[in-house]
Design an enzyme around this catalytic site. Structure first.
Site, PDB file in Angstrom:
ATOM      1  N   HIS A 170      -2.580 -14.163   8.778  1.00 52.44           N
ATOM      2  CA  HIS A 170      -1.761 -14.164   7.564  1.00 52.44           C
ATOM      3  C   HIS A 170      -0.930 -15.436   7.423  1.00 52.44           C
ATOM      4  CE1 HIS A 170      -2.745  -9.802   7.795  1.00 52.44           C
ATOM      5  NE2 HIS A 170      -2.901 -10.005   6.497  1.00 52.44           N
ATOM      6  N   GLN A 193     -12.624   4.524  -0.687  1.00 51.49           N
ATOM      7  CA  GLN A 193     -13.047   4.118   0.647  1.00 51.49           C
ATOM      8  C   GLN A 193     -12.455   5.039   1.708  1.00 51.49           C
ATOM      9  OE1 GLN A 193     -11.468   0.115   0.919  1.00 51.49           O
ATOM     10  NE2 GLN A 193      -9.521   0.795   0.107  1.00 51.49           N
ATOM     11  N   ASP A 237      -8.681  -2.904 -10.530  1.00 49.76           N
ATOM     12  CA  ASP A 237      -9.692  -3.870 -10.109  1.00 49.76           C
ATOM     13  C   ASP A 237      -9.204  -5.272 -10.466  1.00 49.76           C
ATOM     14  OD1 ASP A 237     -12.607  -4.660  -9.462  1.00 49.76           O
ATOM     15  OD2 ASP A 237     -12.293  -5.447 -11.494  1.00 49.76           O
ATOM     16  N   ALA A 238      -9.197  -6.171  -9.493  1.00 52.09           N
ATOM     17  CA  ALA A 238      -8.614  -7.498  -9.698  1.00 52.09           C
ATOM     18  C   ALA A 238      -9.326  -8.277 -10.804  1.00 52.09           C
ATOM     19  CB  ALA A 238      -8.642  -8.292  -8.392  1.00 52.09           C
ATOM     20  N   ASP A 269      -6.778 -12.333  -0.822  1.00 52.75           N
ATOM     21  CA  ASP A 269      -6.937 -11.684   0.477  1.00 52.75           C
ATOM     22  C   ASP A 269      -7.851 -10.466   0.316  1.00 52.75           C
ATOM     23  OD1 ASP A 269      -6.628 -11.028   3.119  1.00 52.75           O
ATOM     24  OD2 ASP A 269      -4.661 -10.093   2.875  1.00 52.75           O
ATOM     25  N   ASP A 308      -2.130  -3.995   2.463  1.00 50.53           N
ATOM     26  CA  ASP A 308      -1.353  -3.607   3.647  1.00 50.53           C
ATOM     27  C   ASP A 308       0.029  -4.242   3.675  1.00 50.53           C
ATOM     28  OD1 ASP A 308      -1.885  -6.287   4.438  1.00 50.53           O
ATOM     29  OD2 ASP A 308      -3.706  -5.644   5.469  1.00 50.53           O
TER      30      ASP A 308
END
Length: 525
Positions: free
Chosen positions: A292, A257, A368-369, A386, A314
């Site tokens: 958050h 990305q 990859d989750a 998230d 992040d």
């Protein structure tokens, strides 16, 4: 008939073999270039507007159709196959090489993309479609052979070249050169392959004027491609900045990305650091704590010694998790290592996430989750999901019944999970589709929402592994919180009549309804 329409003088068997090899090698090279152009357009569309499946469908459909037209248009050019082939390759080198730059400029400065994409894809397809008929004519001029055998030879070279182009784009061009320079480099290969073939094997078939024209065109193409290659960094900087109101302080095109961080002073005098992934805002430092805190702390009201965070590279959700002194371990799974590295090393972001990504209790996994979860056998007390909004094929699977069923297998007997679910105001169908998907996976969700000024109203779903809808509460040992109190959480469960619960179809891997819903609801924002 012209000179190009007659066979070449008789060649020795050895020279015939070498000439055929050179022509087939050219077919191999230009096929690889053509596939790279297709992949570049698809990837650029996925970066800029999302929905990889739709971008791939548009590009492939338009290009394949145009290739058919290009093959028909090449019929009259068979009278001058060498010159016509060289002209096609030079035109393809320019159009294909500059395609990414042109489309990025259109997106950045005119807010147009889909229409220019169709035009560029069609033009490239027309030129690619003309290649095989002209190469077939040239192949027969070296040595006549049965049509079936000639077609088989050319198709073999064409398909094998496609393999190299398909592998070179994601593994060499994209990571080492980026999209713009990668396309320009391939354009240069395209031009060299076409011009070399004609000059080495068919120069005697062209008039002096044609040779001079070809030399001038080749030199001009080389200058344009080299100049653009050198100018790429300045162009990218200007185009990127045109997309963002605040000054860019960091930018990178990772394997997955486009990552951009901007920084400016907010109206209240605070420093407003913002993270964008593929142009989508991920947080604003001015109010990210509202998002958050709402995502993390209701889930942490239960047992939370071992926590799994899916997404959130992040480090801001992890920051909230680490407010609890009894947290023993945090596993964060985020696909893009460039984002997690940024969260560890970029000073302004490290300050904002309070160094959470460098805490010894935190393990970072860049996978990859969905794939990673399938390979796990352990369980966690709390799972925080998230993930980016499901506006692309890659993320839609992370909002599916199958994925939520998978998470249930990795929660312990008292486990809770919180899922970010978008805006119940701007995208109510998307929000309630996520709730229906959780319910279909065996959960009963408790929906709630809070106000995040940089996003608008933003919603979440909290679930418990036992299938009962959990109560919203806070473990105030980690407090005080900036935006949450028990009273705020109680009010967060109230939805106004115009945003009341909707009965929506669950999203699955085989029928990802969430993808089209998200696209339709966010189209005008």
């Amino acid at each position: 008939m012209t000179a190009e329409s007659t066979p070449q003088t008789e060649l020795s068997p050895r020279r015939v073999r070498l000439a055929r090899f050179g022509l087939l090698a050219t077919a191999f090279a230009v096929s690889a270039c053509g596939l790279v152009y297709e992949l570049a357009l698809i990837t650029l569309g996925a970066y800029l507007v999302g929905n990889t499946a739709k971008q791939a469908s548009i590009v492939l459909a338009v290009m394949v159709f145009a290739m058919g037209l290009g093959a028909l248009a090449a019929k009259p050019l068979r009278r001058w196959p060498a010159l016509a082939f060289a002209a096609v390759e030079i035109a393809l080198a320019l159009l294909g090489g500059f395609s990414v730059m042109l489309l990025y400029a259109a997106f950045a400065w005119t807010e147009l993309y889909s229409f220019p994409l169709v035009l560029v894809a069609a033009a490239i397809g027309l030129l690619i479609g003309a290649e095989i008929p002209l190469l077939m004519e040239l192949l027969q001029r070296i040595r006549e052979q049965a049509a079936g055998a000639a077609v088989a030879d050319l198709n073999a070279a064409d398909y094998m070249g496609g393999l190299i182009g398909g592998l070179a784009f994601p593994f060499v061009l994209l990571p080492f050169f980026g999209q713009i320079q990668g396309a320009l480099l391939v354009g240069a290969v395209n031009a060299v392959a076409g011009v070399l073939l004609v000059y080495l094997l068919f120069r005697k078939d062209m008039s002096g004027a044609a040779k001079r024209w070809l030399a001038v065109a080749a030199a001009g193409t080389a200058l344009l491609l080299v100049g653009a290659f050198a100018y790429t960094d300045r162009f990218e900087t200007a185009a990127r900045q045109a997309l963002y109101a605040a000054p860019i302080v960091y930018s990178e095109d990772s394997q997955y990305q486009q990552i951009v961080m901007t920084e400016a002073a907010s109206p209240f005098g605070e420093r407003d650091l913002r993270l964008y992934l593929n142009g989508d805002l991920q947080f604003s430092a001015v109010d990210e704590y509202r998002y958050h805190e709402a995502l993390v702390h209701p889930a942490m009201a239960g047992p939370h010694e071992n926590v799994l965070v899916l997404g959130g590279g992040d480090g801001l959700a992890v920051r909230e998790v680490l407010r609890y002194e009894d947290v023993e371990s945090v596993t964060l799974v985020d696909l893009d290592g460039a984002v997690t590295d940024l969260a560890r090393t970029f000073d302004d972001l490290v300050e904002l996430n309070e160094g959470s990504m460098n805490d010894p209790r935190v393990e970072v996994v860049n996978e990859d989750a969905f794939t990673w979860m399938r390979a796990q056998t352990g369980v966690w007390d709390t799972i925080i999901v998230d993930m980016p909004d499901p506006d692309a094929t890659e993320t839609a699977k992370l909002y599916s019944v199958e994925f939520y069923e998978l998470t249930a297998d990795h929660l312990n007997d008292t486990g809770r999970m919180a899922v970010q679910a978008g805006s119940p105001y701007f995208a109510p169908k998307s929000f309630w589709t996520i709730g229906s998907t959780l319910d279909a996976a065996g959960y009963a969700s408790t929906p709630y929402w809070v106000s995040v000024p940089s996003f608008g109203d933003w919603g979440f779903h909290l679930v418990h592994v036992d299938g009962e809808a959990p109560d919203l509460s806070l473990d105030e040992t980690a407090g005080p919180f900036k935006s949450l109190t028990p009273e705020v959480l109680e009010a967060a469960q109230v939805f106004p009549p115009d945003r009341a619960k909707m009965d929506m179809q669950p999203s699955t891997l085989m029928h990802p309804v969430i993808l089209d819903i998200v696209e339709s609801e966010w189209r005008h924002y």
